[in-house]
Enzyme design. Structure first.
Site, short mmCIF file in Angstrom:
data_model
loop_
_atom_site.label_atom_id
_atom_site.label_comp_id
_atom_site.label_asym_id
_atom_site.label_seq_id
_atom_site.Cartn_x
_atom_site.Cartn_y
_atom_site.Cartn_z
CG ASN A 151 28.49 -54.05 -13.76
OD1 ASN A 151 27.90 -54.78 -14.53
ND2 ASN A 151 28.35 -52.73 -13.81
CG HIS A 195 19.91 -48.51 -21.60
ND1 HIS A 195 20.47 -49.06 -22.73
CD2 HIS A 195 19.42 -47.30 -21.98
CE1 HIS A 195 20.33 -48.23 -23.74
NE2 HIS A 195 19.69 -47.15 -23.33
CG HIS A 217 24.00 -56.97 -21.66
ND1 HIS A 217 23.98 -55.63 -21.35
CD2 HIS A 217 24.76 -57.55 -20.70
CE1 HIS A 217 24.69 -55.42 -20.25
NE2 HIS A 217 25.17 -56.58 -19.84
NE ARG A 260 26.93 -52.57 -9.26
CZ ARG A 260 26.07 -53.27 -9.98
NH1 ARG A 260 25.75 -54.51 -9.60
NH2 ARG A 260 25.50 -52.77 -11.05
NE ARG A 301 17.47 -57.57 -12.32
CZ ARG A 301 18.49 -56.72 -12.40
NH1 ARG A 301 18.29 -55.43 -12.09
NH2 ARG A 301 19.68 -57.11 -12.80
#
Length: 507
Positions: free
Chosen positions: A293, A235, A208, A295, A341
């Site tokens: 996306n 995901h 990805h 944003r 994260r």
């Protein structure tokens, strides 16, 4: 230039927007729910307006309350951040109709690219490669089964209005089709109010990789290179980096050119991301449009670190009618950046989300390390919102140097009161396949359970010593959570408010 900006979001992205506004001299208006009354973004903004109860539907997802807050504050613009209403065309349209500048693309672009089916058709017409697939007009079980037969197995059933893995099912065998269709349709209807499905060929061990794009109102469209986002769980991205270790110079040139072509075809404006699936290796690798996306991405700091640009500042300038700030000074990639994260969750218990007060929260201060967070020590991690509490971004001259810095930062990031995924992140970063840059989107599907099993979550020695000196000597050695008898009641600020504890020192 925008004069006063309402930030229709919370947490670290709200603080990130506030920082950019300060540099530009733009006043900021924060909004908050009852659960966020004392949150850092509320304190940092120039003014703040209450929205309502803690559930997002009563606060951050309430379009009427956000518009009322904008009117009451005299804001002339709205920044949606990410998540919540950021990709809702109805919100952008309502802002436009209210005379507010929406810091993002036009509402019609959000609507067009928000439809997976519509976006695929647009990209095909523009000559951007898309994953082989089919959107059957006949949305019955029989119609979808026929589409799967024509696409071939293995296949992927996806929701047209989907995102974040919702309404998505993998089908590898014929006997899985009926259950997969029913599950995808049911989940799509519940999550998006739209049960429309389409079918794609299931790529074999793809990566990805996404490309940051930016466009202004003066016809300028450009890319700011790529981010590797293959380390995902259900995901959801966990670790992102730039440059991608999988891209050759030739492949990078092809992908970034396709991303700019996609943005032009969409009539895009402001910051956006074109997401691709990549199959194969080297110059011969193939890539396919996945989605756009519309944003700012959670992982935007990775791009900022390797390009030296401020994406949020550019968003505000473009929304104010200005040109892209980098047109006359081409942007290049420098060094390597990687982001992890940090979530309030327990990997050893199926990643169950955690909630409660942050009894200890000390961000690492190391060279080449940036922390984007929306909490401080003493804050409560709420059950009502996404459990991400911080992003740790490390930069270095090489990929190995950036990874080493990220590992050092995570090891020097003590958090007590809740469990986090930090031990899990450290195992990912130390994994042989990750170190070799050989992960794909199925990496954690195969390795995740082993990485989460029997994690060592013993607290660092210096944290134990500090707590012991403070009288917290009976802390279990195998947990980051102190005994419940010593956890303050989150309803009682006095229990852990430092000003209450030190009130005799206040003059």
């Amino acid at each position: 230039m925008i004069r006063r900006l309402l930030i229709a979001n919370r947490g670290e992205i709200a603080l990130r927007v506030i920082r950019a506004c300060r540099e530009l001299g733009v006043e900021t208006v924060a909004v908050y729910s009852d659960a966020d009354r004392r949150a850092p973004h509320v304190v940092a903004a120039d003014r703040a307006i209450a929205l309502g109860a803690a559930p997002a539907a009563s606060s951050y997802l309430s379009l009427p309350r956000l518009l009322d807050a904008a009117r009451a504050s005299g804001a002339d613009a709205v920044h949606p951040g990410y998540g919540f209403l950021s990709e809702q065309a109805a919100f952008a349209a309502a802002c436009e109709q209210a005379g507010l500048v929406f810091v993002g693309p036009p509402s019609q672009v959000i609507a067009q690219m928000g439809s997976k089916i519509g976006a695929r058709a647009l990209m095909q017409a523009a000559g951007v490669p898309v994953v082989p697939g089919e959107t059957p007009e006949d949305q019955t079980d029989a119609g979808l089964r026929g589409a799967i037969d024509r696409v071939g197995l293995p296949a992927l059933i996806k929701a047209s209005a989907g995102g974040g893995g919702k309404g998505m099912r993998r089908v590898r065998r014929a006997d899985e089709i009926a259950e997969a269709i029913a599950g995808a349709r049911r989940e799509a209807a519940a999550a998006f109010g739209d049960a429309t499905l389409y079918v794609e060929r299931l790529a074999d061990r793809p990566r990805h990789v996404e490309v940051q794009v930016f466009a202004d109102n003066h016809g300028h469209v450009m890319h700011l290179f790529e981010r590797e986002c293959s380390v995902q769980r259900r995901h959801q991205k966990i670790v992102e980096e730039s440059p991608s270790p999988a891209l050759t110079s030739a492949l990078r040139d092809r992908m970034t050119a396709a991303a700019v072509q996609a943005a032009r075809a969409a009539g895009y404006r402001n910051a956006g991301t074109i997401e691709f699936l990549v199959e194969g290796t080297g110059d011969a690798a193939q890539f396919y449009f996945l989605e756009m996306n519309t944003r700012l991405q959670v992982e935007h700091p990775v791009t900022e670190q390797v390009t030296g640009v401020d994406l949020v500042r550019a968003q505000l300038m473009v929304a104010s009618g200005g040109r892209l700030p980098w047109i006359d000074h081409p942007v290049t990639q420098r060094g390597h950046a990687i982001e992890a994260r940090v979530y309030a969750e327990d990997p050893s218990q199926g990643f169950v989300p955690q909630a409660g007060p942050l009894l200890l929260y000390r961000e690492p201060r190391l060279p080449g390390v940036r922390i984007d967070a929306g909490v401080v020590e003493g804050n409560d991690v709420s059950v009502y919102y996404d459990p991400m509490i911080a992003k740790v971004i490390a930069s270095g001259e090489t990929r190995d140097a950036a990874i080493a810095r990220l590992i050092a930062a995570l090891r020097d990031f003590p958090i007590l009161g809740i469990r986090t995924n930090i031990p899990f992140l450290l195992r990912i970063l130390d994994h042989q396949r990750f170190r070799a840059g050989e992960v794909d989107t199925g990496f954690l599907d195969g390795e995740g359970a082993a990485l989460a099993d029997a994690l060592d979550i013993d607290m660092p020695g210096f944290v134990r010593a500090a707590l012991s000196a403070a009288g917290e000597s009976q802390i279990p050695g195998d947990s980051r959570i102190p005994d419940e008898s010593r956890i303050p009641n989150p309803e009682s600020r006095e229990a852990w408010d430092p000003w209450q504890r030190l009130q005799e020192w206040r003059g």
